[in-house]
Design an enzyme around this catalytic site. Structure first.
Site, PDB file in Angstrom:
ATOM      1  N   GLU A   1      56.163 -15.045  45.714  1.00 19.37           N
ATOM      2  CA  GLU A   1      56.773 -15.790  44.554  1.00 19.37           C
ATOM      3  C   GLU A   1      56.512 -14.893  43.321  1.00 19.37           C
ATOM      4  O   GLU A   1      55.505 -14.473  43.127  1.00 19.37           O
ATOM      5  CB  GLU A   1      56.239 -17.183  44.289  1.00 19.37           C
ATOM      6  CG  GLU A   1      56.668 -18.402  44.899  1.00 19.37           C
ATOM      7  CD  GLU A   1      55.993 -19.549  44.452  1.00 19.37           C
ATOM      8  OE1 GLU A   1      56.081 -19.672  43.136  1.00 19.37           O
ATOM      9  OE2 GLU A   1      55.453 -20.633  45.278  1.00 19.37           O
TER      10      GLU A   1
ATOM     11  N   GLU B   1      65.825 -26.353  38.232  1.00 19.91           N
ATOM     12  CA  GLU B   1      65.675 -27.489  39.001  1.00 19.91           C
ATOM     13  C   GLU B   1      65.446 -28.547  37.785  1.00 19.91           C
ATOM     14  O   GLU B   1      64.233 -28.384  37.449  1.00 19.91           O
ATOM     15  CB  GLU B   1      64.599 -27.393  39.930  1.00 19.91           C
ATOM     16  CG  GLU B   1      64.776 -26.277  41.161  1.00 19.91           C
ATOM     17  CD  GLU B   1      63.367 -26.077  41.768  1.00 19.91           C
ATOM     18  OE1 GLU B   1      63.148 -26.555  42.668  1.00 19.91           O
ATOM     19  OE2 GLU B   1      62.979 -24.913  41.893  1.00 19.91           O
TER      20      GLU B   1
ATOM     21  N   LYS C   1      62.216 -30.928  38.252  1.00 22.95           N
ATOM     22  CA  LYS C   1      60.829 -30.575  38.470  1.00 22.95           C
ATOM     23  C   LYS C   1      59.688 -30.775  37.359  1.00 22.95           C
ATOM     24  O   LYS C   1      60.159 -30.959  36.028  1.00 22.95           O
ATOM     25  CB  LYS C   1      61.032 -28.933  38.392  1.00 22.95           C
ATOM     26  CG  LYS C   1      59.582 -28.335  38.984  1.00 22.95           C
ATOM     27  CD  LYS C   1      59.797 -26.744  39.181  1.00 22.95           C
ATOM     28  CE  LYS C   1      58.576 -26.148  39.949  1.00 22.95           C
ATOM     29  NZ  LYS C   1      58.588 -24.796  39.962  1.00 22.95           N
TER      30      LYS C   1
ATOM     31  N   GLU D   1      59.390 -24.673  33.508  1.00 21.36           N
ATOM     32  CA  GLU D   1      59.263 -25.061  34.897  1.00 21.36           C
ATOM     33  C   GLU D   1      60.656 -25.504  35.369  1.00 21.36           C
ATOM     34  O   GLU D   1      61.178 -25.205  36.523  1.00 21.36           O
ATOM     35  CB  GLU D   1      58.389 -26.273  35.217  1.00 21.36           C
ATOM     36  CG  GLU D   1      56.832 -25.957  34.955  1.00 21.36           C
ATOM     37  CD  GLU D   1      56.639 -24.923  36.037  1.00 21.36           C
ATOM     38  OE1 GLU D   1      56.705 -25.041  37.515  1.00 21.36           O
ATOM     39  OE2 GLU D   1      55.470 -23.998  35.764  1.00 21.36           O
TER      40      GLU D   1
END
Length: 463
Positions: A260, A314, A317, A323
């Site tokens: 990641e 997203e 999230k 985030e």
């Protein structure tokens, strides 16, 4: 210390090219914490037909995703939840788990790696931590008994596994984890030819003075006087810190994968580093570096397998706005910015990057590597962090040997008796003890580094 053992550094410079094969892929983390995301079948077709992305990593074992990626040729890395780790010590249970979750989709879906947990050492207590490697071994054995001998088993780590990372030549894993968990894991990975997976995020170490260095822009560079190596970006420094930590345990030959890494394109008012330009600069620089195959100063000519975080923004999230804005694409498949992952597009970030601000070239070597900022820093809960999240942070910190007596009844930081107040003290104590790295204050997106001293009365916060 490295300066007292020059032979160690000289040795690794010679052995590195012998061990590491070239890798020819770029990956992306496919998160699904959104209520407006396209169906997996459309995602699979989009990646296959429209992008150069040829591997994905998911954070569960989602049957809809596994079914959608069948016969696409796109490699898939799946994740077994942390909570399954104790169960996987039973090989019969592991066999049943594989029969239910892996065998129905393999080999039509190209499942290359199965991850046992995600950042287990960072977020779970000692009981689960000590079961991680035995669970990986049992799961791998169960795969073999099920006839799935070509699938690798690993487990990704946050860089909280490092005691120190700067300079890279002096890096090492945390005492206790190093020989108790990581050495046995590396031995297992060596025997099974599996990858050691880490999550390097220069984003968590953001410092305006080092912005160009963090974002792959032109800069003066950082010199490691022990290894005599120049660094032009933070990503290389973090990977070399992991590598040197592995060298100290005598596992230089195990493959490293950047599982990641990424940069958000939007954030809160206290996250000014989260812009489209910065995200395009970081991920665009990451892609150019990956395609160049130059490796790192201590791992030259190695094309390190890399997974960008993430595929989509997203919208459900938890955490700050940042985030929810790590995606390369919006849910309608339009790119948030252009870095060259769409087939036929020029690998030139859009919008155009600003001119570098730190001059050009490596003019003059610093006498020592860049160290922590001189100003005091504290780790505080973010405003939107919930009491449930903060209580989890307190539980985690106090289970890691941090002195939590000041926030217990009668302690100097017990009042005010609120979860948020206690969490602030505990999170900061952990951050200070663990080395004041930004990733030590992440706490799953609930922590933020601040400069204002939160001490009050007799309650003194470390700095």
């Amino acid at each position: 210390m490295p300066d007292k053992k020059p032979s160690l550094l000289l040795l690794i410079l010679f052995v590195v090219p012998l061990f590491f094969p070239a890798v020819s892929s770029i990956g992306v983390n496919y998160g699904t914490l959104g209520n407006n995301l396209p169906p997996p079948a459309q995602v699979a077709q989009f990646l296959k037909d429209k992008t150069v992305i040829d591997r994905i990593k998911i954070f569960d074992i989602n049957p809809d995703i596994l079914r959608a990626f069948a016969n696409t040729g796109i490699s898939v890395t799946v994740t077994v939840p942390n909570g399954e780790i104790p169960n996987l010590l039973d090989i019969s249970y592991a066999r049943r788990y594989i029969d239910a979750n892996i065998k129905p989709f393999y080999p039509q879906t190209k499942i290359d790696v199965i991850l046992v947990g995600n950042e287990v050492l960072h977020w779970d207590g000692p009981d689960i931590q000590m079961k991680l490697v035995p669970a990986m071994k049992t799961f791998y054995q169960a795969l073999g008994q099920s006839g799935l001998k070509d699938i690798k088993v690993s487990s990704p780590h946050s860089l909280g596994i490092l005691l120190r990372s700067n300079p890279p030549s002096a890096a090492r894993f945390r005492p206790g984890w190093d020989v108790g968990i990581l050495a046995p894991m590396l031995q297992f990975l060596r025997e099974t030819k599996g990858p050691f997976m880490v999550n390097p995020y220069p984003y968590f170490g953001y410092n305006p003075k080092q912005e160009d260095f963090l974002l792959f822009r032109k800069n003066k560079g950082v010199y490691d006087r022990f290894s005599k190596k120049w660094y032009t970006n933070s990503f290389d420094m973090l990977l070399d810190a992991v590598y040197m930590s592995m060298v100290r345990l005598k596992y230089p030959d195990v493959e490293i994968v950047a599982a990641e890494t990424g940069w958000p394109s939007q954030g809160e008012s206290y996250e000014p580093q989260c812009t489209v330009e910065n995200a395009a600069s970081y991920n665009g620089g990451l892609l150019r570096k990956y395609n160049s195959g130059t490796g790192t100063p201590l791992m030259p000519h190695r094309k390190i397998e890399t997974y960008i975080f993430g595929l989509f923004n997203e919208n459900t999230k938890p955490g700050s706005t940042a985030e929810r804005n790590f995606g390369l694409f919006r849910p309608d498949f339009t790119p948030v910015y252009n870095i060259g992952v769409l087939k036929g597009e020029q690998a030139q970030p859009t919008p155009a990057l600003p001119a570098p601000r730190n001059g050009s070239g490596n003019k003059g070597q610093p006498t020592s590597p860049v160290g922590p900022a001189e100003s005091k820093k504290f780790c505080m809960p973010k405003a939107e962090a919930t009491d449930t999240q903060l209580q989890s942070n307190i539980n985690y910190v106090c289970s890691q040997g941090v002195d939590c007596t000041p926030i217990q009844a009668g302690g100097p930081c017990f009042s005010p008796n609120t979860i948020r107040s206690h969490a602030a003290f505990a999170m900061n104590s952990y951050y200070q003890r663990e080395g004041r790295n930004a990733f030590n204050c992440d706490f799953a997106g609930t922590g933020v580094v601040a400069s204002a001293d939160p001490s009050y009365g007799t309650c003194k916060f470390q700095s």
